[in-house]
Motif scaffolding. Structure first.
Motif, PDB file in Angstrom:
ATOM      1  N   SER A  28      34.835  49.452  43.861  1.00 35.39           N
ATOM      2  CA  SER A  28      36.186  50.015  43.722  1.00 35.39           C
ATOM      3  C   SER A  28      37.239  49.099  44.368  1.00 35.39           C
ATOM      4  O   SER A  28      38.369  49.016  43.884  1.00 35.39           O
ATOM      5  N   GLU A  29      36.873  48.387  45.445  1.00 40.46           N
ATOM      6  CA  GLU A  29      37.808  47.446  46.079  1.00 40.46           C
ATOM      7  C   GLU A  29      38.083  46.258  45.161  1.00 40.46           C
ATOM      8  O   GLU A  29      39.220  45.782  45.071  1.00 40.46           O
ATOM      9  N   ILE A  30      37.048  45.790  44.485  1.00 35.37           N
ATOM     10  CA  ILE A  30      37.215  44.657  43.567  1.00 35.37           C
ATOM     11  C   ILE A  30      38.071  45.077  42.377  1.00 35.37           C
ATOM     12  O   ILE A  30      38.986  44.365  41.972  1.00 35.37           O
ATOM     13  N   ILE A  31      37.793  46.262  41.840  1.00 38.55           N
ATOM     14  CA  ILE A  31      38.584  46.759  40.706  1.00 38.55           C
ATOM     15  C   ILE A  31      40.045  46.955  41.110  1.00 38.55           C
ATOM     16  O   ILE A  31      40.953  46.651  40.336  1.00 38.55           O
ATOM     17  N   LYS A  33      42.593  38.832  26.632  1.00 40.47           N
ATOM     18  CA  LYS A  33      41.325  39.188  27.271  1.00 40.47           C
ATOM     19  C   LYS A  33      41.096  38.224  28.439  1.00 40.47           C
ATOM     20  O   LYS A  33      41.209  37.022  28.287  1.00 40.47           O
ATOM     21  N   VAL A  34      40.770  38.792  29.604  1.00 36.55           N
ATOM     22  CA  VAL A  34      40.555  37.985  30.807  1.00 36.55           C
ATOM     23  C   VAL A  34      39.199  38.356  31.400  1.00 36.55           C
ATOM     24  O   VAL A  34      38.878  39.531  31.536  1.00 36.55           O
ATOM     25  N   GLU A  35      38.409  37.336  31.749  1.00 34.43           N
ATOM     26  CA  GLU A  35      37.138  37.544  32.445  1.00 34.43           C
ATOM     27  C   GLU A  35      37.188  36.796  33.768  1.00 34.43           C
ATOM     28  O   GLU A  35      37.485  35.601  33.786  1.00 34.43           O
ATOM     29  N   ILE A  36      36.901  37.509  34.841  1.00 34.94           N
ATOM     30  CA  ILE A  36      36.906  36.895  36.170  1.00 34.94           C
ATOM     31  C   ILE A  36      35.613  37.270  36.866  1.00 34.94           C
ATOM     32  O   ILE A  36      35.194  38.426  36.832  1.00 34.94           O
ATOM     33  N   THR A  37      34.994  36.294  37.507  1.00 34.85           N
ATOM     34  CA  THR A  37      33.773  36.525  38.270  1.00 34.85           C
ATOM     35  C   THR A  37      34.125  36.604  39.753  1.00 34.85           C
ATOM     36  O   THR A  37      34.818  35.728  40.271  1.00 34.85           O
ATOM     37  N   TYR A  38      33.665  37.671  40.400  1.00 31.10           N
ATOM     38  CA  TYR A  38      33.980  37.921  41.802  1.00 31.10           C
ATOM     39  C   TYR A  38      32.751  37.826  42.676  1.00 31.10           C
ATOM     40  O   TYR A  38      31.686  38.331  42.314  1.00 31.10           O
ATOM     41  N   ASP A  39      32.902  37.209  43.843  1.00 33.66           N
ATOM     42  CA  ASP A  39      31.859  37.193  44.855  1.00 33.66           C
ATOM     43  C   ASP A  39      31.756  38.600  45.426  1.00 33.66           C
ATOM     44  O   ASP A  39      32.765  39.187  45.803  1.00 33.66           O
ATOM     45  N   PRO A  40      30.557  39.181  45.496  1.00 28.28           N
ATOM     46  CA  PRO A  40      30.443  40.561  45.963  1.00 28.28           C
ATOM     47  C   PRO A  40      30.722  40.748  47.454  1.00 28.28           C
ATOM     48  O   PRO A  40      31.128  41.819  47.873  1.00 28.28           O
ATOM     49  N   VAL A  41      30.535  39.710  48.255  1.00 27.85           N
ATOM     50  CA  VAL A  41      30.717  39.830  49.697  1.00 27.85           C
ATOM     51  C   VAL A  41      32.180  39.639  50.102  1.00 27.85           C
ATOM     52  O   VAL A  41      32.727  40.399  50.886  1.00 27.85           O
ATOM     53  N   THR A  42      32.826  38.630  49.519  1.00 30.59           N
ATOM     54  CA  THR A  42      34.219  38.353  49.878  1.00 30.59           C
ATOM     55  C   THR A  42      35.219  39.066  48.986  1.00 30.59           C
ATOM     56  O   THR A  42      36.395  39.164  49.342  1.00 30.59           O
ATOM     57  N   ALA A  43      34.777  39.519  47.825  1.00 31.99           N
ATOM     58  CA  ALA A  43      35.637  40.143  46.814  1.00 31.99           C
ATOM     59  C   ALA A  43      36.709  39.176  46.321  1.00 31.99           C
ATOM     60  O   ALA A  43      37.764  39.573  45.852  1.00 31.99           O
ATOM     61  N   GLU A  44      36.417  37.886  46.393  1.00 28.40           N
ATOM     62  CA  GLU A  44      37.329  36.851  45.910  1.00 28.40           C
ATOM     63  C   GLU A  44      36.768  36.248  44.626  1.00 28.40           C
ATOM     64  O   GLU A  44      35.556  36.177  44.451  1.00 28.40           O
TER      65      GLU A  44
END
Length: 85
Positions: free
Chosen positions: A36-39, A72-83
């Motif tokens: 939810s923080e990443i979203i 359309k946008v695709e972004i990959t996020y690191d799960p630990v840093t949320a960056e």
């Protein structure tokens, strides 16, 4: 008849165990940020309209979203840093 029922129960249990093991996918690390923080970060991006899909693969979240101008946008996020990676 009881032996047949017992044999059938054991066979179903073993088959179910194999199905559970086959569905064993890697999970995010224990120190991962909440999804939810990443979203929430994605929702704050310029032009954000809606999230279409979130996938967990190869140790990262990939978020697919659309902007107000239908890009359309695709972004990959690191799960630990949320960056973004």
């Amino acid at each position: 008849m009881q032996k047949f029922a017992l044999a059938t129960s054991v066979a179903l249990l073993l088959a179910g165990g194999a199905a559970i093991a086959a569905d064993d996918k890697p999970l995010p690390p224990p120190d991962a940020k909440k999804l939810s923080e990443i979203i929430a970060k994605v929702e704050q991006r310029d032009g954000f309209r809606y999230v279409k899909e979130v996938e967990w693969d190869s140790g990262a979240y990939t978020v697919t979203y659309y902007t107000a101008d239908k890009a359309k946008v695709e972004i990959t996020y690191d799960p630990v840093t949320a960056e973004p990676k």
